[in-house]
Design an enzyme around this catalytic site. Structure first.
Site, PDB file in Angstrom:
ATOM      1  N   TYR A 190      -4.380   3.434  -3.140  1.00 59.68           N
ATOM      2  CA  TYR A 190      -3.171   3.278  -3.947  1.00 59.68           C
ATOM      3  C   TYR A 190      -2.491   2.024  -3.423  1.00 59.68           C
ATOM      4  CZ  TYR A 190       1.016   4.790  -6.609  1.00 59.68           C
ATOM      5  OH  TYR A 190       2.063   4.901  -7.505  1.00 59.68           O
TER       6      TYR A 190
ATOM      7  N   GLN B 109       0.855  -1.189   0.000  1.00 58.95           N
ATOM      8  CA  GLN B 109       0.000   0.000   0.000  1.00 58.95           C
ATOM      9  C   GLN B 109       0.888   1.235   0.000  1.00 58.95           C
ATOM     10  OE1 GLN B 109      -3.292  -0.415  -0.449  1.00 58.95           O
ATOM     11  NE2 GLN B 109      -2.809  -2.605  -0.446  1.00 58.95           N
ATOM     12  N   HIS B 110       0.374   2.305  -0.566  1.00 58.56           N
ATOM     13  CA  HIS B 110       1.097   3.572  -0.560  1.00 58.56           C
ATOM     14  C   HIS B 110       1.023   4.176   0.828  1.00 58.56           C
ATOM     15  CE1 HIS B 110       2.432   7.551  -1.891  1.00 58.56           C
ATOM     16  NE2 HIS B 110       2.824   6.967  -3.012  1.00 58.56           N
ATOM     17  N   SER B 111       2.018   5.012   1.157  1.00 60.94           N
ATOM     18  CA  SER B 111       2.058   5.516   2.532  1.00 60.94           C
ATOM     19  C   SER B 111       1.295   6.815   2.747  1.00 60.94           C
ATOM     20  CB  SER B 111       3.504   5.677   2.989  1.00 60.94           C
ATOM     21  OG  SER B 111       4.218   6.480   2.089  1.00 60.94           O
TER      22      SER B 111
END
Lengths: 376, 376
Positions: free
Chosen positions: A234, A227-229
């Protein structure tokens, strides 16, 4: 109008082993330079990395196609004379030996340029050539850990190694670019130069994004697996049958399209939990559950179709086998010991697309010794 | 004898945003080129990545130091005339717009070289400029997944994103090297060239090690978190207090030194479970337990001392905070909006070590419009 072996006529002598310097040598050879790989009598140990190319190493073939090779024992005076003969005519001396090893053999750039003022030397090291840094041993994985990249890679619980030889390849490419810069400088000044590239320095520069977040942004981003931070949605989501698809929603306009055309749940556009990216990120576990619920009922192809039609950026979580068969993959052929293998091509193509020969151990010993006789 | 702004006198016009092309532009600027960054009227969206540098973005500052900047609306005829005026004098046109966008504006290399035969263009794309590849949107993380790198990174159970912008940075560095190659070629032929670099192609090349293992070696290496996939012991071990140290034992000679001087259990050298690397790897859970048992009673410093004395390669599992304070780290200063920040320096140093200015949005609008007036 494309590149066409623009380094034709240049002579590179490379005291190289493993990955970093051989990769720089590969790039020089592909650009047209004549690259002579100097191997110890028992050969570059990378020849033993695997036996997949008809008993020889496919990884070695990838890294060493297009070069010539000679075995030299640098403790033997006659062999050293052959090397010195090459270096009087060379444009570039590339190496990834232990720091200081070349100077101890009398092969510093300063000494060599007495006979050959245009010589460019490029030494690749782990941490540098002075003080404690010069003493510290470096392998790709160790430099990854030391530079902090493992600490930003992996899941929340468990840091991870990057699964490619990131520090070796980035350093090899940096060395290649530095040699090109020195060639341009030599074109202006007539003078060679001594270049020294440390794997740690390359990685530190590449760490600037998390480093800036740490120093000036309230903390390095957490590890988040797939996962995007700080953007949601995303990351990777599960489709029917277990395939994973990644997608990125970068704006509220894209969020609306995603709700309408991908999730087919238009009422979510007015859900206050998902009104903009900051709240979508805060409420991402609710959001992920909704996305996985919809995608879990659809095959991967159907999910990708919906994403493409909605204009939402996406990707497939591909395995190495998927990459190997990817329709966008360009292959190039290398021949080692009579066996032809297909490697992923270099990203900048140059010259004809014919199979490139990989030198066998000792293959050019005789011809090179005749071409470069040592001092009488 | 070192590099000293060897691209001095070259003019680079860069239609750049985000990371990949700006990083290439940074490298060109650091090598001495004059780099004019063309921004849309609202600015490169990377100016909003963070607000850590006195309200402006530290990440933007890292990527854009040393450039000039002008805002141009390329849908406005007067602004387009300014750009065309620049391109008549430019040596390099760098861009990372959507594939085909420049050609639709009449800014193909072929068209531009009618007035400027030496012009080099370099377009960075996600997947290429033709067919389905041209339509596929690309962000760093998505290209990581599509190229298979996430599938070889992470723990056995969970694949992971690489925590730096690997595809952007490697592509920017590749673009830099390709531009240098084209400059060398132009020095021979007088002719410019059109370069096109796809992030996917760069990653595919960097995936050649696992790709060769898949195609010719019986399968891609498994994900192993912080352990190596075929050497043991090689990976992270726990010290007293919770710090982790990585080490690598590469030969039986090193194994003996490790048993005697690090573990201080010389009887292990004759233990058949650990006789050579293949059996050490098979019995690695026994081995890991022994190492963690010894290290768990020692502070990190004591473990590192023993490893250094035994000549065993080692590293610390550093956090980003550790990197920030690392004794080997070289910093460089950048100034944005009156705020000075320290970034990790580029690995190849060039020119003086004075703070480098980062252009504010619109900072050079007036002066550049006077220097490059559009057609009357």
């Amino acid at each position: 109008m494309k590149l066409d072996r623009e380094l034709d006529g240049l002579l590179v002598v490379s005291l190289e082993q493993a990955v970093a310097a051989p990769y720089a040598g590969l790039l020089l050879a592909d650009a047209g330079a004549r690259v002579i790989k100097i191997e110890r009598p028992e050969g570059d140990f990378a020849r033993g990395y695997d036996a997949g190319a008809g008993g020889q190493s496919a990884i070695f073939a990838w890294l060493n196609r297009g070069k010539e090779s000679i075995r030299l024992n640098l403790k033997d005076a006659d062999d050293m004379a052959v090397l010195r003969s090459m270096l009087r005519r060379a444009d570039v001396l590339l190496s990834n030996l232990a720091p200081g090893a070349l100077a101890r053999m009398g092969l510093s750039g300063k000494a060599l340029r007495k006979d050959n003022p245009g010589l460019i030397t490029c030494a690749i090291t782990g941490y540098g050539e002075t003080g404690a840094a010069a003493k510290k041993k470096a392998y790709d994985f160790l430099v990854q850990a030391e530079s902090g990249i493992c600490s930003v890679t992996g899941t929340e619980e468990i840091p991870s190694r990057v699964g490619v030889s990131l520090t070796d390849l980035s350093t090899g490419l940096t060395a290649f670019s530095a040699i090109l810069r020195a060639l341009i400088q030599r074109g202006r000044s007539g003078q060679g130069a001594d270049l020294s590239i440390a794997m740690f320095d390359v990685m530190a520069d590449w760490m600037n994004l998390p480093l800036m977040a740490h120093r000036y942004g309230g903390g390095a981003p957490p590890r988040t697996g797939l996962q995007h931070s700080f953007i949601a949605p995303y990351g990777a989501f599960w489709c029917k049958g277990g395939a994973q698809v990644l997608l990125s929603v970068q704006s509220n306009r894209e969020w609306a399209a995603f709700c309408h055309d991908v999730l087919q749940r238009p009422e979510l556009t007015s859900d206050p939990r998902f009104a903009d990216n900051p709240v979508r990120y805060i409420n991402r576990s609710d959001l992920d559950a909704i996305v996985n619920d919809v995608f879990g009922k659809l095959e991967r192809g159907a999910v990708l179709d919906r994403l493409d039609r909605a204009g939402i950026a996406n990707a497939t979580l591909n395995s190495v086998a998927d990459l190997s068969e990817h329709p966008f993959l360009c292959n190039a052929s290398a021949v080692i010991g009579g066996t032809e293998i297909e490697v992923a091509a270099l990203p900048v193509r140059s010259g004809p697309d014919t199979p490139t020969a990989v030198p066998g151990l000792g293959e050019h010993d005789d011809i090179l010794r005749r071409e470069f006789p040592g001092d009488p």
